[in-house]
Design a protein around this motif. Structure first.
Motif, short mmCIF file in Angstrom:
data_model
loop_
_atom_site.label_atom_id
_atom_site.label_comp_id
_atom_site.label_asym_id
_atom_site.label_seq_id
_atom_site.Cartn_x
_atom_site.Cartn_y
_atom_site.Cartn_z
N ALA A 185 2.85 -12.77 0.40
CA ALA A 185 3.50 -11.73 1.20
C ALA A 185 2.52 -10.86 1.96
O ALA A 185 2.92 -10.15 2.87
CB ALA A 185 4.38 -10.86 0.30
N ASP A 186 1.23 -10.90 1.60
CA ASP A 186 0.25 -10.01 2.21
C ASP A 186 0.63 -8.57 1.86
O ASP A 186 1.33 -8.32 0.91
CB ASP A 186 0.19 -10.25 3.71
N LEU A 187 0.17 -7.61 2.61
CA LEU A 187 0.55 -6.22 2.35
C LEU A 187 1.93 -5.92 2.87
O LEU A 187 2.61 -5.01 2.42
CB LEU A 187 -0.45 -5.25 2.98
N LEU A 188 2.37 -6.67 3.87
CA LEU A 188 3.68 -6.45 4.45
C LEU A 188 4.70 -7.33 3.74
O LEU A 188 4.51 -8.53 3.64
CB LEU A 188 3.67 -6.79 5.95
N ASP B 275 0.82 -1.21 0.00
CA ASP B 275 0.00 0.00 0.00
C ASP B 275 0.86 1.26 0.00
O ASP B 275 0.51 2.26 -0.63
CB ASP B 275 -1.00 0.01 1.15
N HIS B 276 2.01 1.23 0.66
CA HIS B 276 2.92 2.38 0.63
C HIS B 276 3.52 2.57 -0.76
O HIS B 276 3.69 3.71 -1.21
CB HIS B 276 4.03 2.22 1.65
N LEU B 277 3.85 1.47 -1.43
CA LEU B 277 4.37 1.57 -2.79
C LEU B 277 3.32 2.15 -3.73
O LEU B 277 3.62 2.97 -4.60
CB LEU B 277 4.85 0.21 -3.29
N ALA B 278 2.07 1.72 -3.56
CA ALA B 278 0.99 2.26 -4.39
C ALA B 278 0.81 3.75 -4.13
O ALA B 278 0.59 4.52 -5.08
CB ALA B 278 -0.31 1.51 -4.10
N TRP C 280 -3.19 -3.55 -5.37
CA TRP C 280 -3.49 -4.78 -6.10
C TRP C 280 -2.88 -4.75 -7.51
O TRP C 280 -2.60 -5.79 -8.08
CB TRP C 280 -5.00 -5.02 -6.16
N ARG C 281 -2.65 -3.57 -8.10
CA ARG C 281 -2.03 -3.50 -9.42
C ARG C 281 -0.59 -3.99 -9.35
O ARG C 281 -0.12 -4.67 -10.26
CB ARG C 281 -2.08 -2.08 -9.97
N ILE C 282 0.09 -3.65 -8.26
CA ILE C 282 1.47 -4.13 -8.08
C ILE C 282 1.46 -5.63 -7.87
O ILE C 282 2.28 -6.36 -8.42
CB ILE C 282 2.13 -3.40 -6.89
#
Length: 100
Positions: free
Chosen positions: A80-83, A54-57, A68-70
């Motif tokens: 990996a989940d979000l983390l 989410d931080h990368l997004a 989700w695009r990444i």
């Protein structure tokens, strides 16, 4: 009910098959998993120990809800989940365009 621009708009409805003997029929009404087209990565990103999808997004798309695009462009991250844990530090992932 789906929003008109939902990425699940084209997903097929879930239809339960013939249950096994002794197994109750599921009352689940939902959608099958959406098909994921392969996305072209346009940026390579090397994962650090503080990265989260989410931080990368937020960084690349200015919208943390587009994580989700990444993930679509990097299916190896599914576990990996979000983390992104220590196992992913140093790996290179692809960041696709915000909208094709």
């Amino acid at each position: 009910m789906l929003l008109k621009n939902s990425r699940y708009q084209q997903a097929r409805p879930f239809v339960a098959g013939t249950p096994a003997p002794g197994v109750p029929v599921s009352g689940f009404r939902g959608l099958r998993a959406r098909s994921i087209a392969s996305l072209e990565g346009v940026i390579e990103h090397s994962i650090t120990d503080t990265d989260r999808l989410d931080h990368l997004a937020r960084h690349y798309y200015d919208d943390d809800r587009l994580w989700w695009r990444i993930l679509d462009a990097n299916p190896q991250l599914l576990d990996a989940d979000l983390l992104l844990g220590d196992d992913y530090v140093g790996r290179v992932i692809l960041i696709p365009q915000a909208k094709a």
